[in-house]
Design a protein around this motif. Structure first.
Motif, PDB file in Angstrom:
ATOM      1  N   ARG A  75       0.831  -1.199   0.000  1.00  0.00           N
ATOM      2  CA  ARG A  75       0.000   0.000   0.000  1.00  0.00           C
ATOM      3  C   ARG A  75       0.871   1.257   0.000  1.00  0.00           C
ATOM      4  O   ARG A  75       0.615   2.218  -0.727  1.00  0.00           O
ATOM      5  CB  ARG A  75      -0.916  -0.018   1.222  1.00  0.00           C
ATOM      6  N   ALA A  76       1.939   1.257   0.811  1.00  0.00           N
ATOM      7  CA  ALA A  76       2.852   2.401   0.862  1.00  0.00           C
ATOM      8  C   ALA A  76       3.576   2.565  -0.473  1.00  0.00           C
ATOM      9  O   ALA A  76       3.758   3.684  -0.958  1.00  0.00           O
ATOM     10  CB  ALA A  76       3.857   2.216   1.992  1.00  0.00           C
ATOM     11  N   VAL A  78       2.477   1.640  -3.488  1.00  0.00           N
ATOM     12  CA  VAL A  78       1.515   2.140  -4.472  1.00  0.00           C
ATOM     13  C   VAL A  78       1.269   3.631  -4.256  1.00  0.00           C
ATOM     14  O   VAL A  78       1.224   4.415  -5.212  1.00  0.00           O
ATOM     15  CB  VAL A  78       0.195   1.331  -4.407  1.00  0.00           C
ATOM     16  N   GLN A  79       1.129   4.048  -3.011  1.00  0.00           N
ATOM     17  CA  GLN A  79       0.899   5.460  -2.707  1.00  0.00           C
ATOM     18  C   GLN A  79       2.088   6.310  -3.169  1.00  0.00           C
ATOM     19  O   GLN A  79       1.912   7.359  -3.782  1.00  0.00           O
ATOM     20  CB  GLN A  79       0.659   5.655  -1.209  1.00  0.00           C
ATOM     21  N   ARG A  80       3.298   5.842  -2.870  1.00  0.00           N
ATOM     22  CA  ARG A  80       4.496   6.589  -3.279  1.00  0.00           C
ATOM     23  C   ARG A  80       4.601   6.643  -4.800  1.00  0.00           C
ATOM     24  O   ARG A  80       4.970   7.672  -5.366  1.00  0.00           O
ATOM     25  CB  ARG A  80       5.744   5.931  -2.677  1.00  0.00           C
ATOM     26  N   THR A  81       4.249   5.545  -5.476  1.00  0.00           N
ATOM     27  CA  THR A  81       4.262   5.521  -6.938  1.00  0.00           C
ATOM     28  C   THR A  81       3.281   6.536  -7.503  1.00  0.00           C
ATOM     29  O   THR A  81       3.601   7.255  -8.453  1.00  0.00           O
ATOM     30  CB  THR A  81       3.911   4.109  -7.452  1.00  0.00           C
ATOM     31  N   ARG A  82       2.095   6.638  -6.935  1.00  0.00           N
ATOM     32  CA  ARG A  82       1.109   7.624  -7.383  1.00  0.00           C
ATOM     33  C   ARG A  82       1.631   9.040  -7.187  1.00  0.00           C
ATOM     34  O   ARG A  82       1.416   9.923  -8.044  1.00  0.00           O
ATOM     35  CB  ARG A  82      -0.204   7.441  -6.637  1.00  0.00           C
ATOM     36  N   GLU A  83       2.290   9.291  -6.075  1.00  0.00           N
ATOM     37  CA  GLU A  83       2.857  10.623  -5.816  1.00  0.00           C
ATOM     38  C   GLU A  83       3.922  10.976  -6.853  1.00  0.00           C
ATOM     39  O   GLU A  83       3.962  12.110  -7.360  1.00  0.00           O
ATOM     40  CB  GLU A  83       3.454  10.672  -4.412  1.00  0.00           C
ATOM     41  N   GLU A  86       2.253  11.814 -10.177  1.00  0.00           N
ATOM     42  CA  GLU A  86       1.628  13.144 -10.166  1.00  0.00           C
ATOM     43  C   GLU A  86       2.677  14.246 -10.288  1.00  0.00           C
ATOM     44  O   GLU A  86       2.387  15.315 -10.856  1.00  0.00           O
ATOM     45  CB  GLU A  86       0.823  13.327  -8.875  1.00  0.00           C
TER      46      GLU A  86
END
Length: 88
Positions: A75-76, A78-83, A86
């Motif tokens: 989850r961490a 995936v979140q970092r990848t999204r950041e 962006e």
């Protein structure tokens, strides 16, 4: 909410109640089995409950500490990848 039927003796009326949630959502009013917290219908009877060493809860391992930690790391990630996406 005990009834005063002639068969309900004082010890019966004064005994602790089960308290398990019934289908109606109200606490069970049956007397608890001696030395237990539940009535005979809600797990106080001899032999009730899962057998010792029950393996039924070990079907898949989804809730082990290792799998929870793995999901947290994914989850961490995936979140970092999204950041990062962006920012680009």
């Amino acid at each position: 909410m005990t009834s005063y039927h002639p068969r309900n003796t004082k010890p019966m009326r004064d005994s602790p109640r089960c308290g398990a949630k019934t289908r109606r959502g109200t606490p069970c009013q049956a007397p608890a089995v001696a030395g237990k917290r539940r009535c005979r219908m809600h797990g106080g009877a001899k032999g009730s409950g899962a057998p010792k060493g029950n393996q039924n809860a070990l079907k898949h391992g989804r809730h082990t500490a290792h799998s929870k930690e793995t999901r947290l790391l994914i989850r961490a990630f995936v979140q970092r990848t999204r950041e990062i996406i962006e920012e680009i």
